[in-house]
Design a protein around this motif. Structure first.
Motif, short mmCIF file in Angstrom:
data_model
loop_
_atom_site.label_atom_id
_atom_site.label_comp_id
_atom_site.label_asym_id
_atom_site.label_seq_id
_atom_site.Cartn_x
_atom_site.Cartn_y
_atom_site.Cartn_z
N LEU A 62 10.78 25.97 -4.30
CA LEU A 62 9.50 25.62 -3.67
C LEU A 62 9.16 24.16 -3.95
CD1 LEU A 62 6.84 26.32 -2.21
CD2 LEU A 62 5.94 27.15 -4.39
N HIS A 63 9.34 23.73 -5.18
CA HIS A 63 9.00 22.35 -5.53
C HIS A 63 9.93 21.35 -4.85
CE1 HIS A 63 6.63 23.91 -9.22
NE2 HIS A 63 5.84 23.70 -8.18
N GLU A 64 11.19 21.69 -4.77
CA GLU A 64 12.13 20.83 -4.04
C GLU A 64 11.69 20.70 -2.58
OE1 GLU A 64 16.43 21.82 -4.54
OE2 GLU A 64 16.51 21.32 -2.40
N ALA A 65 11.32 21.84 -2.00
CA ALA A 65 10.92 21.84 -0.57
C ALA A 65 9.61 21.07 -0.36
CB ALA A 65 10.80 23.27 -0.06
N MET A 66 8.70 21.15 -1.33
CA MET A 66 7.45 20.38 -1.21
C MET A 66 7.76 18.88 -1.20
SD MET A 66 4.99 22.53 -3.86
CE MET A 66 3.56 21.42 -3.84
N ARG A 67 8.65 18.46 -2.07
CA ARG A 67 9.03 17.04 -2.12
C ARG A 67 9.74 16.63 -0.83
NH1 ARG A 67 8.37 15.26 -7.45
NH2 ARG A 67 9.65 13.43 -7.12
N TYR A 68 10.61 17.52 -0.34
CA TYR A 68 11.31 17.25 0.92
C TYR A 68 10.31 17.01 2.05
CZ TYR A 68 14.43 18.14 4.92
OH TYR A 68 15.14 18.05 6.10
N ALA A 69 9.26 17.82 2.07
CA ALA A 69 8.30 17.75 3.18
C ALA A 69 7.41 16.51 3.10
CB ALA A 69 7.43 19.01 3.20
N VAL A 70 7.20 16.01 1.88
CA VAL A 70 6.24 14.91 1.73
C VAL A 70 6.94 13.56 1.60
CG1 VAL A 70 4.43 13.94 0.25
CG2 VAL A 70 4.53 16.42 0.65
N ARG A 84 3.12 12.80 -8.71
CA ARG A 84 2.21 13.94 -8.80
C ARG A 84 2.74 15.21 -8.16
NH1 ARG A 84 -2.59 13.00 -10.73
NH2 ARG A 84 -2.29 15.19 -11.20
N LEU A 85 3.76 15.10 -7.31
CA LEU A 85 4.39 16.32 -6.80
C LEU A 85 5.23 16.90 -7.93
CD1 LEU A 85 5.46 15.02 -3.32
CD2 LEU A 85 4.22 17.16 -3.66
N CYS A 101 0.83 -1.21 0.00
CA CYS A 101 0.00 0.00 0.00
C CYS A 101 0.86 1.26 0.00
CB CYS A 101 -0.92 0.03 1.22
SG CYS A 101 -2.16 -1.25 1.21
N LEU A 102 1.89 1.25 0.85
CA LEU A 102 2.71 2.45 0.95
C LEU A 102 3.51 2.68 -0.32
CD1 LEU A 102 3.77 2.57 4.68
CD2 LEU A 102 1.79 3.50 3.50
N ALA A 103 3.90 1.58 -0.99
CA ALA A 103 4.62 1.74 -2.26
C ALA A 103 3.71 2.43 -3.28
CB ALA A 103 5.08 0.38 -2.78
N LEU A 104 2.42 2.06 -3.28
CA LEU A 104 1.47 2.71 -4.18
C LEU A 104 1.36 4.20 -3.89
CD1 LEU A 104 -1.51 0.15 -4.29
CD2 LEU A 104 0.05 0.74 -6.17
N THR A 105 1.20 4.52 -2.59
CA THR A 105 1.05 5.92 -2.21
C THR A 105 2.32 6.71 -2.54
OG1 THR A 105 -0.43 5.27 -0.41
CG2 THR A 105 0.49 7.48 -0.29
N GLU A 106 3.47 6.13 -2.16
CA GLU A 106 4.74 6.84 -2.42
C GLU A 106 4.91 7.11 -3.90
OE1 GLU A 106 5.57 7.32 1.29
OE2 GLU A 106 7.06 7.98 -0.17
N SER A 107 4.65 6.09 -4.72
CA SER A 107 4.94 6.28 -6.14
C SER A 107 3.93 7.25 -6.76
CB SER A 107 5.01 4.93 -6.87
OG SER A 107 3.86 4.70 -7.62
N PHE A 108 2.71 7.25 -6.23
CA PHE A 108 1.72 8.22 -6.72
C PHE A 108 2.14 9.65 -6.33
CE2 PHE A 108 -2.18 10.69 -6.44
CZ PHE A 108 -2.79 10.39 -7.64
N LEU A 109 2.54 9.83 -5.08
CA LEU A 109 2.96 11.15 -4.62
C LEU A 109 4.21 11.62 -5.39
CD1 LEU A 109 2.47 10.76 -0.77
CD2 LEU A 109 1.28 12.41 -2.23
N GLU A 110 5.13 10.70 -5.52
CA GLU A 110 6.38 10.97 -6.26
C GLU A 110 6.07 11.49 -7.67
OE1 GLU A 110 10.03 10.91 -7.93
OE2 GLU A 110 9.88 10.32 -5.80
#
Lengths: 297, 297
Positions: free
Chosen positions: B34-42, B23-24, B12-21
């Motif tokens: 800003l985009h680097e920092a958004m990825r850092y935070a998530v 879509r960010l 499940c977490l692999a799905l979420t991570e890869s989706f976030l990865e």
């Protein structure tokens, strides 16, 4: 301002104000301080250009005003949240807004942070309500459009570019790109969402309308820069001369006041050309364009 | 942790991570910092309890995982934004999160502010996408539910109550009310939205599920307070002992560790009772409940 236009704006803004007044949590509802501060940040006047644009764009397809008002409120909540966050000490560190102490001065920084956060949530809550349109699929698209306009590739992104540009010399295209994001994205979505409250416009008309909105968004900013350089704090209701003081690149710092005025008029012309095909239904959009360029506050 | 549960969470977490990865916005896309920092935070780990809850609740109605992943990502983005803002100097002023410098330490305060703002917008953008469900009307309701859970009568409101309670003596019901808002609202909506990705549950089942989520939300917080009092900073990946240092009321400060542990187990029992009617399909929700109460980080 033409008396008929004046009356129209008064009517539209009364609708928006009373909707916001009703939908913002009351200050006797817990957490009371946060809710009081949210109302302080939103119900404090302002030019309300974005709501007016939504109503004016709604008229192109004879959209029902009870629908447009929801859109106008959602966009205005995003705008209000951005002002509260932009005024924070870590951003523009401003103490005066619309003639009153900024939210973090009147309350405190942490409350102001949560006010902005909560206003953003409320905007999406309202825009997801059944009242907006009969076509839920179209409504989902509108929510996406508002989210993109508000986010890192829209308004918040423009704010990041702005912060990054302090003390730098920007070219005119760079300055334009900053403003297309920072203020332009939300102005454009205010127009597009207003027009989306009817389903009468063609894809090509939406394209024309978007070009119109892009031009007036930039014109708005050019005039803002001129006013910041020339007007008094009392007239603006916010601290004047902040741009020069903060060493921020502006249309005035790059072009000087005379050329900046010329640019504003050029943008006005382009905006008005984009409205040609809409005929008499574009009257309010034309009048708002005039107001944006001629305003002195 | 049961090996089968371990494998399920990893999937499940692999799905979420890869989706976030995916879509960010990437960090080579402007505004890059800003985009680097958004990825850092998530994309920095974390327990990802909320995504797991969405997937587990989705299983009650055999929801399609490609739908649940969107919901899980939207909820996690709201959670990530709240952490970035909560860590700011004007809030909890924390420097360590998930074993790494907090966003405003790694970048700067204004970037962290915009990161939080942009993550919130992105959450609503994702949740409005066509992939979530075939029923746009239901999807609009889900957006409203997330907005309410995130806003001034949910998570942000809980944060306001929290700030207001520093240095005060709270009663147990007052403390509970704070947590029902601050962490409970988002945990509840993670469960409800996951279950909403199928359309097989009855109104009564949603009610049971909400009660389940309310209980585990509180249990989660009770355990958090115990860990803050007992565990080390290294084990937690965030500064331990902050509550006592900040004079914050907690379950431990009100009940002591022993009674707080008893309360956690009582809440676990109530949560499990709410799952009875779902039978074997509630396996993952049961396992997550055990994990929440037994965790040591």
């Amino acid at each position: 301002m033409h008396p008929d236009f004046k009356q129209w704006t008064t009517e539209c803004l009364a609708l928006t104000e009373s909707f916001l007044e009703k939908r913002l949590p009351t200050s006797d509802c817990a957490p009371t301080r946060l809710h009081e501060a949210m109302r302080y940040a939103v119900l404090n006047g302002g030019k309300r250009i974005r709501p007016l644009l939504s109503f004016a764009a709604g008229e192109l397809g004879d959209a029902d005003k009870t629908r447009v008002v929801v859109v106008s409120a959602a966009v205005e909540l995003i705008h209000a949240y951005s002002l509260v966050h932009d005024d924070l000490p870590c951003m523009d560190n401003d103490t005066l807004r619309r003639g009153k102490p900024t939210c973090h001065i009147q309350y405190d920084e942490s409350t102001a942070l949560l006010v902005g956060d909560s206003l953003q949530s409320l905007a999406f809550q309202l825009l997801a309500e059944p009242a907006v349109t009969d076509e839920p699929q179209a409504q989902l698209k509108m929510i996406q459009q508002l989210a993109v306009a508000a986010g890192s590739r829209g308004m918040a992104g423009g704010q990041a570019i702005d912060l990054d540009s302090v003390g730098k010399i920007l070219s005119l295209p760079e300055l334009e790109s900053m403003h297309i994001h920072k203020t332009g994205a939300l102005i454009r979505v205010a127009v597009i969402l207003g027009a989306s409250c009817s389903n009468k416009l063609t894809q090509d008309q939406f394209k024309q309308l978007d070009h119109f909105a892009k031009c007036i968004g930039l014109a708005f900013q050019v005039i803002d820069d001129i006013l910041d350089a020339e007007a008094s704090t009392a007239a603006l209701g916010k601290t004047a001369g902040k741009d020069a003081e903060n060493n921020k690149p502006t249309y005035v710092s790059i072009l000087g006041v005379t050329q900046a005025r010329e640019l504003a008029h050029e943008l006005r012309q382009k905006a008005e050309e984009s409205l040609n095909q809409f005929g008499a239904k574009a009257l309010r959009l034309q009048q708002i364009t005039d107001f944006i360029v001629q305003r002195n506050f």
